[in-house]
Design an enzyme around this catalytic site. Sequence first.
Site, PDB file in Angstrom:
ATOM      1  N   TYR A 152      77.571  52.743  -9.797  1.00 33.04           N
ATOM      2  CA  TYR A 152      76.570  53.947  -9.811  1.00 33.04           C
ATOM      3  C   TYR A 152      77.325  55.034  -8.986  1.00 33.04           C
ATOM      4  O   TYR A 152      77.451  56.192  -9.362  1.00 33.04           O
ATOM      5  CB  TYR A 152      75.403  53.685  -9.134  1.00 33.04           C
ATOM      6  CG  TYR A 152      74.161  54.743  -8.797  1.00 33.04           C
ATOM      7  CD1 TYR A 152      73.560  55.305 -10.132  1.00 33.04           C
ATOM      8  CD2 TYR A 152      74.121  55.717  -7.801  1.00 33.04           C
ATOM      9  CE1 TYR A 152      72.603  56.366 -10.111  1.00 33.04           C
ATOM     10  CE2 TYR A 152      73.183  56.558  -7.739  1.00 33.04           C
ATOM     11  CZ  TYR A 152      72.682  56.936  -8.761  1.00 33.04           C
ATOM     12  OH  TYR A 152      71.820  58.209  -8.733  1.00 33.04           O
ATOM     13  N   LYS A 156      78.812  58.531 -10.583  1.00 32.09           N
ATOM     14  CA  LYS A 156      78.070  59.771 -10.066  1.00 32.09           C
ATOM     15  C   LYS A 156      79.302  60.738  -9.766  1.00 32.09           C
ATOM     16  O   LYS A 156      79.544  61.869  -9.655  1.00 32.09           O
ATOM     17  CB  LYS A 156      77.172  59.792  -9.252  1.00 32.09           C
ATOM     18  CG  LYS A 156      75.920  59.429  -9.681  1.00 32.09           C
ATOM     19  CD  LYS A 156      75.190  60.066 -10.668  1.00 32.09           C
ATOM     20  CE  LYS A 156      73.910  59.743 -11.174  1.00 32.09           C
ATOM     21  NZ  LYS A 156      73.144  60.749 -12.040  1.00 32.09           N
TER      22      LYS A 156
END
Length: 247
Positions: A152, A156
């Site tokens: 994650y 990002k």
Amino acid sequence: MSEQSHYPSLNGRCYVVTGATSGIGEATARALIDQGARVVALGRNAEALSRLAEYGCETHPLDITDSAQLEQMIGGLGVVDGLINSAGITHVESALTLPAERIDAVFQANARAAAIAARCVARHMIEAGRAGSIVNVSSQASLVGLDAHLAYSASKAAMDAITRALCLELGPAGIRVNSVNPTVTMTPMAEKVWSAPEKREPMLAAIPLGRFAEMADVVTPILFLLSDEAGMISGVCLPIDGGYTAR
């Protein structure tokens, strides 16, 4: 919307919102309708799309990683003034056990899809000679290290890199590109995930303001970055984290 968060320049403009069927994407789509904008809401949840249609959004069920389908849909919209890239998925797991296919899935949903959507919308805007704004919904996880967030966080961080690259490439066409980087935001799903005191309290203790973000804390800056009031802001990754990343 409060008087302080009203942006007249959004009235009458058209914005594409990905991931519009839940969380920040849905809240942003509704807020833009409240501002008088035309909203094209994209997502895969038919029931949620139906509710957004009742609220005034134009809805399209699709997988935004399908670039051909997205390009065709965008090409038929007429005037478009910007994009909010809110689609994405989360996966929390130790880096030592994280499967390669899970890394690929998170990157495809969070980074690749954002790049594809931005490409399609920007092409359409440039062909129409239309200036505007793109806002990518990133995360504080791109700015600091977080346990068990390898896929994650990396996805990002890639989204923030996409923001900076597009800022340079699209700026001459009058298209501004920014990211917002929220902390834990109290969507219905987050409320369930962070309800346990043993998980909630250590995280709150690391946030100087001592609270998680509410939806309006994230949506209002998005509206600002879309508006003419932010006309000289581009290439920014804006933490909305109560000071978490200042440590």
